[in-house]
Write a protein that holds these residues in place. Structure first.
Motif, short mmCIF file in Angstrom:
data_model
loop_
_atom_site.label_atom_id
_atom_site.label_comp_id
_atom_site.label_asym_id
_atom_site.label_seq_id
_atom_site.Cartn_x
_atom_site.Cartn_y
_atom_site.Cartn_z
N PRO A 207 91.68 93.83 48.32
CA PRO A 207 93.04 93.51 47.85
C PRO A 207 93.34 94.20 46.53
O PRO A 207 92.43 94.58 45.78
CB PRO A 207 93.01 91.99 47.70
CG PRO A 207 91.58 91.67 47.44
CD PRO A 207 90.76 92.68 48.18
N SER B 168 92.10 91.56 43.02
CA SER B 168 90.82 91.09 43.54
C SER B 168 90.49 89.66 43.12
O SER B 168 89.64 89.02 43.72
CB SER B 168 89.69 92.02 43.07
OG SER B 168 89.63 92.04 41.66
N VAL C 75 93.36 87.57 45.40
CA VAL C 75 93.44 88.12 46.76
C VAL C 75 94.89 88.13 47.24
O VAL C 75 95.45 89.15 47.58
CB VAL C 75 92.52 87.38 47.76
CG1 VAL C 75 92.67 87.97 49.17
CG2 VAL C 75 91.07 87.46 47.31
N VAL D 18 98.28 91.18 53.81
CA VAL D 18 96.96 90.68 54.21
C VAL D 18 97.02 90.10 55.61
O VAL D 18 96.18 90.42 56.48
CB VAL D 18 96.45 89.63 53.20
CG1 VAL D 18 95.22 88.90 53.75
CG2 VAL D 18 96.12 90.27 51.86
N VAL E 55 86.41 90.00 53.06
CA VAL E 55 87.40 90.18 52.01
C VAL E 55 86.66 90.25 50.68
O VAL E 55 85.86 89.36 50.36
CB VAL E 55 88.42 89.02 51.99
CG1 VAL E 55 89.35 89.15 50.78
CG2 VAL E 55 89.23 89.02 53.28
N THR F 11 86.43 89.99 46.76
CA THR F 11 87.12 89.35 45.64
C THR F 11 86.17 89.24 44.45
O THR F 11 84.96 89.16 44.62
CB THR F 11 87.62 87.94 46.04
OG1 THR F 11 88.17 87.30 44.89
CG2 THR F 11 86.50 87.08 46.59
N PHE G 154 87.48 81.64 44.88
CA PHE G 154 88.59 81.90 45.80
C PHE G 154 88.44 81.14 47.12
O PHE G 154 89.41 80.62 47.65
CB PHE G 154 88.70 83.40 46.10
CG PHE G 154 89.67 83.70 47.21
CD1 PHE G 154 91.04 83.58 47.01
CD2 PHE G 154 89.22 84.06 48.47
CE1 PHE G 154 91.94 83.82 48.03
CE2 PHE G 154 90.10 84.30 49.50
CZ PHE G 154 91.46 84.19 49.28
N VAL H 10 83.97 85.84 52.18
CA VAL H 10 84.40 86.24 50.85
C VAL H 10 83.20 86.75 50.06
O VAL H 10 82.17 86.08 49.99
CB VAL H 10 85.05 85.05 50.11
CG1 VAL H 10 85.48 85.47 48.71
CG2 VAL H 10 86.24 84.53 50.90
#
Length: 271
Positions: A44, A47, A50, A60, A78, A80, A85, A104
């Motif tokens: 993303p 970060s 996200v 997204v 993903v 991050t 998150f 994540v």
């Protein structure tokens, strides 16, 4: 003055690290082009959160939904920098909407760590959100990281997309230089005609020649027919059947103080 010099040194150091990593990609290409289960890795533009905005959220969801439609059993990673998150409201919603496919990865930013992630996770597709973060206005380091990770993935033989982005009239010099480092195999996608003109004129001829004008990836978002908006949808359908045009305005609360928003809406409607 001293701060400016330090920033220039940091920018050149980032570019040099990227060049070193580019030289290492050939060593790993064969392993990453071998057959393996489908998996997507998403970087993303924000970060930490996200989902930094509704626009980022649309991008997204559009990307992840498309991947899940093509590969229902595929794995999603993903990236991050936020260790919390996964337990945030956005993180819980993403995990619920995409089942257990979402993983994540809390990782410090930086192309060296991103390169390690590409090698350890072995994704079959890589996406980085270009959005409004590619001209260096918010952070030239973020811009170069997003461009760099797609460049490295492409050099490793992994299909990668730096999603379409806008480009202001005063791009950061370090980011302009960075585009000259990127492999010609990575498509350059610009999401509006004004940005496209600025980019093709302001960046080196090679990148300008291969830049493409495309729609924002957010337009791939599939609508949900929710009961909450059924009345509005029925009204719009009726107006369109009558030959009327229905025009919608996205009034961003960031641009108008909350207390003034109702009056602003009325004034826009009258105008």
């Amino acid at each position: 003055m001293f701060r400016c010099v330090r920033q220039h040194i940091a920018e050149w150091r980032q570019l040099m690290r990227w060049r070193i990593l580019q030289c290492k990609t050939a060593k790993y290409t064969s392993a990453l082009t071998a057959e393996r289960p489908p998996s997507l890795m998403l970087f993303p533009c924000d970060s930490g959160s996200v989902i930094g905005s509704r626009g980022d959220e649309a991008m997204v969801y559009a990307i992840l939904s498309d991947f899940c439609n093509r590969h229902p059993e595929g794995r999603i990673v993903v990236v991050t920098t936020s260790s919390s998150f996964a337990d945030s409201s956005d993180g819980r919603r993403l995990r619920a909407d995409f089942s257990l496919s979402l993983v994540v990865h809390p990782t410090p930013g930086g192309l060296k760590n991103f390169f390690k992630l590409l090698l350890s996770e072995c994704p079959t597709e890589v996406y980085a959100l270009g959005a409004d973060c590619m001209d260096g206005h918010y952070s030239p380091f973020t811009s170069v990281n997003l461009l760099g990770v797609c460049d490295l993935a492409t050099r490793l033989g992994i299909p990668s997309v730096l999603t379409s982005f806008s480009w202001n009239d005063r791009p950061h010099a370090a980011v302009v230089r960075a585009f000259r480092f990127a492999t010609a195999r990575l498509p350059i996608l610009v999401r509006d005609p004004v940005s496209f003109t600025r980019f093709t004129k302001g960046v080196s001829r090679a990148q300008g020649a291969r830049a493409e004008l495309v729609a924002d990836v957010a337009f791939n978002l599939q609508p949900k027919n929710l009961v909450a908006v059924r009345t509005e949808l029925d009204w719009m359908s009726a107006e369109k059947r009558r030959g009327q045009f229905v025009l919608g305005f996205n009034l961003h609360a960031m641009l108008v103080p909350v207390a003034e928003l109702p009056d602003f809406i009325v004034r826009v409607a009258h105008a």
